[in-house]
Structures are given as C-alpha cells and as structure tokens.
Design a protein around this motif. Sequence first.
Motif, PDB file in Angstrom:
ATOM      1  N   LEU A 808       0.831  -1.206   0.000  1.00 30.17           N
ATOM      2  CA  LEU A 808       0.000   0.000   0.000  1.00 30.17           C
ATOM      3  C   LEU A 808       0.865   1.255   0.000  1.00 30.17           C
ATOM      4  CD1 LEU A 808      -2.831   1.215   0.208  1.00 30.17           C
ATOM      5  CD2 LEU A 808      -2.648   1.041   2.708  1.00 30.17           C
ATOM      6  N   ILE A 826      -6.688  -2.251   1.067  1.00 30.82           N
ATOM      7  CA  ILE A 826      -7.345  -1.692   2.260  1.00 30.82           C
ATOM      8  C   ILE A 826      -8.400  -2.656   2.777  1.00 30.82           C
ATOM      9  CG2 ILE A 826      -8.888   0.151   3.054  1.00 30.82           C
ATOM     10  CD1 ILE A 826      -7.263   2.057   1.263  1.00 30.82           C
ATOM     11  N   MET A 849      -7.405   2.927   9.439  1.00 27.31           N
ATOM     12  CA  MET A 849      -7.398   2.410   8.077  1.00 27.31           C
ATOM     13  C   MET A 849      -8.557   2.996   7.276  1.00 27.31           C
ATOM     14  SD  MET A 849      -6.330  -1.521   8.889  1.00 27.31           S
ATOM     15  CE  MET A 849      -6.188  -1.919   7.193  1.00 27.31           C
ATOM     16  N   ALA A 853      -8.248   5.534   4.084  1.00 23.47           N
ATOM     17  CA  ALA A 853      -8.983   5.384   2.833  1.00 23.47           C
ATOM     18  C   ALA A 853      -9.724   6.672   2.480  1.00 23.47           C
ATOM     19  CB  ALA A 853      -9.961   4.215   2.954  1.00 23.47           C
TER      20      ALA A 853
END
Length: 936
Positions: A808, A826, A849, A853
């Motif tokens: 990521l 994700i 998280m 996003a």
Amino acid sequence: MRIAEISTPDYRQLHRETESHTHHPLLSEIELLIQQSESISKDQPLPQTLPHSLRQSLTRLSQLAPLPGNSFKLTIWKLSFRLWNACVDLSNAAALQSSSSSAESIANLRHAAADMLFLARDVTGVPSPTIKSSLIYYRTGLVWHDLKKLDLASDCFERATEILSKIDVAKITDAGERILFLDLNLARSRTAWEISDRNLAVTLLNRAKNMLFGSPDHYKALSNQFLAFGKSALSREDDDCSLNDALRLMNESLDLCEKGLGTAKTREDTMEFKSMRVNTLRFISAVHLQKGEFESVIKCVKVLRSDGADQHASLPVLAMKAWLGLGKHSEAEKELRSMVGNKDIPEAVWVSAVEAYFEVVGTAGAETAKGVFLGLLGRCHVSAKTALRVAHRVLGESRGGDSGSRIRANVVAQLVSDERVVALFAGEAVTNERKAIHSVLWNSASAHFGAKDFETSAEMFEKSMLYIPHDIENRVFRAKGFRVLCLCYLGLSQLDRAHEYIEEAEKLEPNIHCSFLKFKIYLQRKEHSSAISQIDAMLSCLDFSPHYLSLAAHEAISCQALSVAVASLSKFLSFYPSGKTMPTTEVVVFRTLVTILTQDAGSETEALNFMLQAQSRASKLGTECFFGSGETGKRELKWFALTSWNLGSRCGNAKKYELCGEFCRLASDFYSYLDTGESGENTVMILRSLVLGVTAIIALEKQNKNTLTETQVKLAAELLVRAGKIMSSLLSDGKDCIMEPELIFMYTLTAYEIHGRLNNSAFQLLVVKTFAGSKSCNYNYLLQLGIFASQSPRSNPDVSTFALNECLSALIASASPDYPTIALIIRKLIALSSVHKGDTEDGEAIQKMYKQAYRIMVGLKEGDYPTDEGKWLAMTAWNRAALPVRLGQLETAKKWLSIGLEIAEKVSGMDTYRACMEDFLGGFQTKVSSEAADRI
C-alpha cells in the motif's frame, strides 16, 4: 679350321722349299714361341706373356722390311700356318674350359698369324697369297666379333678389304673367292652396325650388291642381312626416323628376294626365296602398322593371303589392328573371330590380339572378347593364365559405378562362371593362377561395392567364390566371401538372402563379424527384441571387443531403434568399472544415452537413472577424470548441467513434478561443479535449479493431494538453505541485478511455504522483509505474498499485514497510483484486522485504516476510486457502529457513524443513503447530548 685343310698341296711344297733355308735369329725366336704354343696341352692354361712376346718379335720383324728373299718370306708363311693351326687346337681346348681370358689370348695369336702373312704377302710360290692373307684376317675378325671386341674386328675386316682391293672383282671366277668378297663385306657391315656406324653399314651392304655374281646363295645372304638390319631398326625407339630406316632396309630385302627368284635354279631355292619374301612382307606390314599406315598394312596382308601364299598366325593380328586403326570395328571383329578357327595361332598371340581389340573398342568389345574366348575353349586347350589375362583385361582398372564398368563386370561374370573356365583353374598346378583370378574378381567386386553398385558387386563376389577350394585350409576365405555377400544383400535390402549368407559364414567361421552382421539384419527387419538378444550373443564371441557395442549403437540409432541403442550402450557402460582401455570415454557414452532417451517424451525416468549414474561415477572418479580436463571437460559438464535443467523444465511443464524435482537437484549439483566464482551465471543457475526443485516438491503435494512427509519437508528446507546462502551472497556482493525478480520472488514464496510447515513464523516474516527491501521487489509481488499469507492453510497475519502495508505504501507513493489495487489492499487489511483481532479490540487501528482510505479518496475525481469499494467502506464503517450502540458505547458509535458518513460523501451514487445517514446521525447526536445532560 686348320690351314692344312685349306690348301694341302701348296703347304707341302712350301715345306720342301724352306727346309734348306738358314734360319734368321728373329725367325728362330718366333719359331720357339710358336713351338711353345704348340706344346701346350689341353689341361694347361695359355701363358699370358706369349701373345705379348710374339707381338714384340713381329714388331722387330716388320722393321726388316723389305724382307730379304723369297725363301725368308716362305719361312714366315710356314711359321704363320703353324701358329694358326696351334691357335685352332688351343681354341678347341679353351672352348672346353670356357675361359674368356684365354679366348682373347688365342685371338691375339690368330691376329699375330694374320699380321705375319701380311708382312710376307708378296711371296711367290704360294697360290693366291692375297686371297689367303685376306681370308686369315677375315676369320680373325670373326673371332674378335664373337668376343665383342668390335674395334679389333673392324681393324681385321678393313685390313682384309684393303688386301682384296687390289683384285678386280669382275675377273674372279672361283666360287670360294667370290663368296669371300661377299662375306667380308657383310661381316664388316655387321660390325659397323653394332658400333652404331649405320651409314657405313648400309653403304657396305649396297656395295655388296656388286658381289652377287648371280648366285642364289649370295642373294639370300644379302637379303637376310638387309632384313636383319631392318628388324634391328624396328626394335629401337619408336620414332619416325627408325621406322623409316627399317622400312627402307626391309624393302631392299624384299627387292633382293624378288631378284633372287630369277636366279633360282632349283625348287628348293625357289621355295626358300618365296618363304623369305613372305617373311619380309610380314615385317614390312608390322612397320606400316607402327607408322599408322593402316591401308598399307591391309594391302600387304591381302598380298600375303592371295592364292593361299601365307596363313601365318600374325596375319589376323596385323589385319585386326589395321582395321581398328581405320575405325572399321566390324572388320576387326571378323579378323578376331577368324582366329578361333586357326589352330596355328599361339595362345599368347591370341591373347595379345584380344587385348589390342579391347583396348580400342572398350566396353563395346566385351561381349566379343567373351564369345571368342569361349570359342577358343571349344577348339583347343587354353591355359589358366590365358583366362586370367582375358578376365583382367576386360575388367581393366575400373573403379565401378559407371555403366561401362557394370557391363564389363557382367561379361566377365558370365565368362568365369562357365564350367570349362572353372575347370581350367582346378588342381594344384594352377594354384597361383586360381588365387590371381580370385583376387581380380574380388577387387572388381570391391570397387563396385565402394561405388554402392551392390547388385554388380554381389554378382562378382559370388563368382569369386567359384575359385575358392572347398577344403579346410580355405574355410576362412569362404567365410569372408559369405560375409561380404551378406553386406551386398544388406545394401540391396534383400534381408532374407543376407541372412542365409551370414548363416553359412557362421558355420564356417563363427566370430564377432558374423554376430554383428546378424545384428544388422535384425535391425533392418525391425526385430528389435531379436537385435537386443543378439547383443548378448556378441558378448559371448571369443574375438569380441567393446568397440562392437559402440558400432551396434550407431547402427541402431541410424535405424531409429532407440531401445536397441540404449541396450547396447548400457552393456557398453558395464566395461568401464573394470578399468579396461575403451575406445571412447565413459562420459561420451552417458551423454549419448541421455541424448537418445530425451528424444522420447516417455523416457525421462530412464534418462534420470543414467544421469544419476553419471553423477555417481563423477563423484567416485573425480570431475576432471570423468568429464575431462580443460575446455573439453567444461563443455561436457555444462552439457550435463544444461540437459538436467531442460529435462526438469520439460517435466515441470508436463506436470511430472517428481521427475522435475529430481532433475533440478541434479542440475544444481552439476552446476556446482562448474561454479568457480569467476562468473555469476553458473551461480544463478544453481539458485534457479534449487528454487524450481522446491517448487516441484510443493506442486507434487497439490497434485497427489497428500501432505508432504517430514523427510520431504526437510529436503526442501535443505535446498532452500543452499538457495538462501547463494542469494544472500549475491545480494551482499551487489549482484542482485543478475537475478531475475521472479526468481527472488519464487524463493521468498517457497521459503515462506516450507518454513510455515516447520512453524518458523519468525523466519517467514524475515524472508518477506528481506525481499521487500531488495531492488527486485515491486507491489505486485508484495500483494501476492500478502494475499498468499492471508489465505493459505498455514496463514501468517503478521506476514500478510506487513506485505500488504508495504504494498500500500508503494502504491500511494507512486506517481500514478493503482486505486483498484489500493482499494483491494485496504479491504484485505481491514479484513485481517477484523478476523485476527476482533471488532472491539484495537478499534482505533481499524478506524485509522478507514480514515486513511477517506484521505486517499479526498481530491479524487469521480470514478478514480472504485465505487463498489467506496460503498463497502461506507457501509461497513456505518455498520460497525451497531455493536457499540447496543453496548451503550455512544462515543465509539458516534465515531464509526461519522466515518461512514464522511466516506459516503466521497462516493457517488450514495445520495439517498447519505441523507438517511445524516438524519440518523443528527438524531443520534441529540440523543447522546440529552443522555449526557441527564447524567449531569
């Protein structure tokens, strides 16, 4: 001849007249020397000093000239006659002793006797003293001529001619004196010819034409001498000058014969002149033939044949050669065939004629030569030598392969197979001739065999067998003949007949050659099982050598009988451990075997066995001893390494994972022998082989659906340890650029898999971190590792979380982020955290998280971030508030509801949901505020 026999009356008168003469001291000295010669017995040698002493006395006597008185001269004549007669007696004795030195001494005495008469040539009281003196010189000259003392002979003849020159030839009436004139000229001419004074010799012969006196004998003698000189000129080097001289001399001889016929008075003389004429004409024909004047030859032959004048054996030969020279081959053939009926023609002449005919006509005359020879067989006895010459001449020096050679060979085959011809070579007396004709036929057959004309070759070999006796001594030769016939019929693909011949050969001489030829027949019949059995039969031969197994393998490969080739080479390998000297190196045999087996897609197992044997032998003997030293050894070793790799790859593609793993492990071992540290190429190949080998072990588990055994896991781990050391070494040396990224990824993946089975999670994380820190790493590999670590039966959330986070980070830092992949990562991270940590544990990490996003989505165009993934984030964040609400965790619930609403605002298509969310969140906040006020 003694002088007393020449003129006895005159000799007695001479004796009476000289008895009263007072001897001169010099004459007494000469007489003593003559008495000495008269007293020599037959057993005593002639004193070497006698001729010399006599010659000295004659020298002093010549100094007395003019000689004193007629009686003195008569005494000299008497002494001369005595010396001559003594020489005659001594010559007879010397002839018995065959002494050349004594013969020359006697000739010197004769010469002295002639010189004595010459000194006293003007004597009176002796009839015809000039003729007698000349005669003595003539006879002495003949003696010197016989002794090859041509200079002395010439001196005597010239002195005799000088004496006779004072006589008028026309006035001579005595036949004896006339013949002396002719004989002296002829003798002088012969001597001149032999000392190469040809012009003088011919001049003297022409001068002798004036001394014929109409006598038939004189004509004969002179004609014969001309002919003799013509023959001599003809026998010299074949140049135009010699041939012209010969023709001129022979024409002179012919002219004298014709003139002599006019002088003939008896039937015998007439017949003799005619015979001489015919003989001379034949020689004239021969001269014309050598000069290439073929028309003249035909004319001479026609003259000779007219009225049946001559049927000499040479006439058909002369005529045949003349017709050949004129290009009239049919006429020449008639002449050759006419010779069959002429029994007077010698065998050698006939064979010479056949050779001459065949030399010109060539292949077209082969049938004629055969027919004439067979006709001659029916007419008279022909020797084996003649048959041999004809066969050899017809065959010639042909190398085979052309149509002419084939025709000649067929004609000779018919000739030598005739029962009458075969009978000529039967018996001990013609053993050499039989061997010779066998060699001629054998060599011709060999030439045709070399030209691959197997049909003609077989025919000639079969005919040569007719000339090998059926006895014990010739068993080997007959066996050899049967073997070559087997080869011929193998070449003609007549396998049954070839088998018959080799069976016959084996009965006569069982050996490795017969066994090997039977092997070839089985191969060509495609009877592979019989061929393999025949290999064992070859091993039992007394004269067997391993070289024949190599030949057998080559034959099998050429016939595409790969199983036979493998069987042969397998037997061949069994001889190497004994330490015997072999025709080829062991590594070449292994290489050949593997090459053969790799041609068949189903022979990988056998190929593997031989590769393992080769590795074992190399370990035992040492790589340099087994593979060879220097560049040759490197090439051999590299071949085995590369072949192992290729076979492993092929088996992997064919999903034969067990074989794939074995070949890859072999390849790593072979490449290890090559790895000297100088180049990274071999090191990388070792790494590839090890990694692919472990991959094959893992793939085999999935294919068989059986869990790997502890032993298999340990083996895979050992291979990975070797691979890890190599990789670490390359990375530390900065040589990671020579390794493909896929290779490092495959190592990382397999290492994760195997160490997971060993419950070594720390090493799993370490190896993934090491890969993530290498230059070869990219987000795709990290994504695959993360997904694999999260989904495999032995999942490792730490490894998966690490790999996905690294992926990521790499994607977010990219200039053109892959948002669908980011969304997938994700989701995976959220799922991992949810599954392994629970909904209530470490909620803040999950919230981060979601917020991450959200931050990613901020500023993006509509559709950049996947809508479905955005909806999933919004809905899951909103739904995560449900449990805190039930538990009364209102602040926590409020955070999740806010996150859900924030994300929904960034996702298109959620307008309706967003309005509901806003209303619910407003009411929820009011409720939370009131509850807070109540608590206060």
